[in-house]
Write a protein that holds these residues in place. Sequence first.
Motif, PDB file in Angstrom:
ATOM      1  N   PRO A   5       0.733  -1.134  -0.152  1.00  0.00           N
ATOM      2  CA  PRO A   5       0.043   0.060   0.023  1.00  0.00           C
ATOM      3  C   PRO A   5       0.677   1.395  -0.028  1.00  0.00           C
ATOM      4  CG  PRO A   5      -0.853  -1.503   1.677  1.00  0.00           C
ATOM      5  CD  PRO A   5       0.402  -2.082   1.301  1.00  0.00           C
ATOM      6  N   GLY A   6       0.442   2.168  -0.657  1.00  0.00           N
ATOM      7  CA  GLY A   6       1.134   3.572  -0.761  1.00  0.00           C
ATOM      8  C   GLY A   6       2.395   3.659  -1.628  1.00  0.00           C
ATOM      9  N   ASP A  53     -10.227   0.467  -2.641  1.00  0.00           N
ATOM     10  CA  ASP A  53     -10.585   1.524  -1.646  1.00  0.00           C
ATOM     11  C   ASP A  53      -9.682   2.696  -1.991  1.00  0.00           C
ATOM     12  OD1 ASP A  53      -7.999   0.502  -1.020  1.00  0.00           O
ATOM     13  OD2 ASP A  53      -8.132   1.084   1.042  1.00  0.00           O
ATOM     14  N   ASP A  79      -2.061   3.684  -4.817  1.00  0.00           N
ATOM     15  CA  ASP A  79      -2.843   4.481  -3.927  1.00  0.00           C
ATOM     16  C   ASP A  79      -3.963   3.993  -3.009  1.00  0.00           C
ATOM     17  OD1 ASP A  79      -1.005   6.549  -4.404  1.00  0.00           O
ATOM     18  OD2 ASP A  79      -1.990   7.432  -6.100  1.00  0.00           O
ATOM     19  N   THR A  80      -3.818   3.029  -2.381  1.00  0.00           N
ATOM     20  CA  THR A  80      -4.749   2.242  -1.529  1.00  0.00           C
ATOM     21  C   THR A  80      -4.410   1.784  -0.164  1.00  0.00           C
ATOM     22  OG1 THR A  80      -4.425  -0.003  -2.162  1.00  0.00           O
ATOM     23  CG2 THR A  80      -5.479   1.238  -3.812  1.00  0.00           C
ATOM     24  N   SER A  81      -5.141   1.341   0.539  1.00  0.00           N
ATOM     25  CA  SER A  81      -4.662   0.548   2.034  1.00  0.00           C
ATOM     26  C   SER A  81      -4.416  -0.832   1.800  1.00  0.00           C
ATOM     27  CB  SER A  81      -5.713   0.857   2.885  1.00  0.00           C
ATOM     28  OG  SER A  81      -6.749   0.287   2.505  1.00  0.00           O
TER      29      SER A  81
END
Length: 276
Positions: A161-162, A187, A220-222
């Motif tokens: 993530p990220g 998400d 760009d999600t968790s």
Amino acid sequence: MWHNSVEPDAWPAPVRVPDLNLVSGAPIPQAPLKAQRGRPLVIRVGKHLRGLFDRIIARSSLIPNDPVLDVRNFPWTASLRENWEAIREEAIRAGLAREVPSLASISPDHRAIAPMNRWRSFFLWGYGYRIDENIAQCPITNALVAQIPDLNSAFFSILAPGTHIPPHRGVTKGLVTCHLGLVIPRDGDVRMRLEDRVLRWAEGETLVFDDTYDHEVWNDTSGTRVVLLIQTKRPLRNPGKWIAELFLGIVKRSAFVQEARANVLRWNAAHKPMDS
């Protein structure tokens, strides 16, 4: 383990690998000229000849030279789509439920584009070499991958993530890349810019592209993004076929690949289950 490889020694410090980003075009600090003189021939001359090689390969291509390629030109992608759920189960079991090495630790030359512990890779095949220990954990995936004509590499590409993978280019136009979406978080936004196009993965779908075009990736999600990444040889006529085979043969024998093989062996030996 890698097929036809010797047994690894005890787990040592990470092995430095000659920097193939000089060939691949990845963004790296410029090394002093004196240091560059000691690099292998493929590194020192590759950056000068790559453009010429790629132009010859492009003119010899039996498929279009577009950034995004039509999956219908690659009939083997159908079996990946038909069996994607079984492939995903193996990817989750082998790539997410256990510790997997970062690409930067296996190939330190990728550190410029692969932040440590953010981009992980579970290799089944690498530059024509099979990894028997990993293949044993993914029999369905390997049975499908082994049927792909002119296979170069196959691995689960796992993006934390990220994570942002900065702009870079592949090693040679003699290879074509395919992504099969396996775990795509919803998400946020998971995307790849390829030249001036923005592409997004879908679970169970294949994306075939030419990675010598400038591209970058964001998660760009968790959640964690997982794709099966396949590289095959581009369908070519001569003289491009001869040039591509020559260049890939040099790369396959270079420290870029051979020392990465050693690093995978050492990782597997160091993380071997105690009861095996």
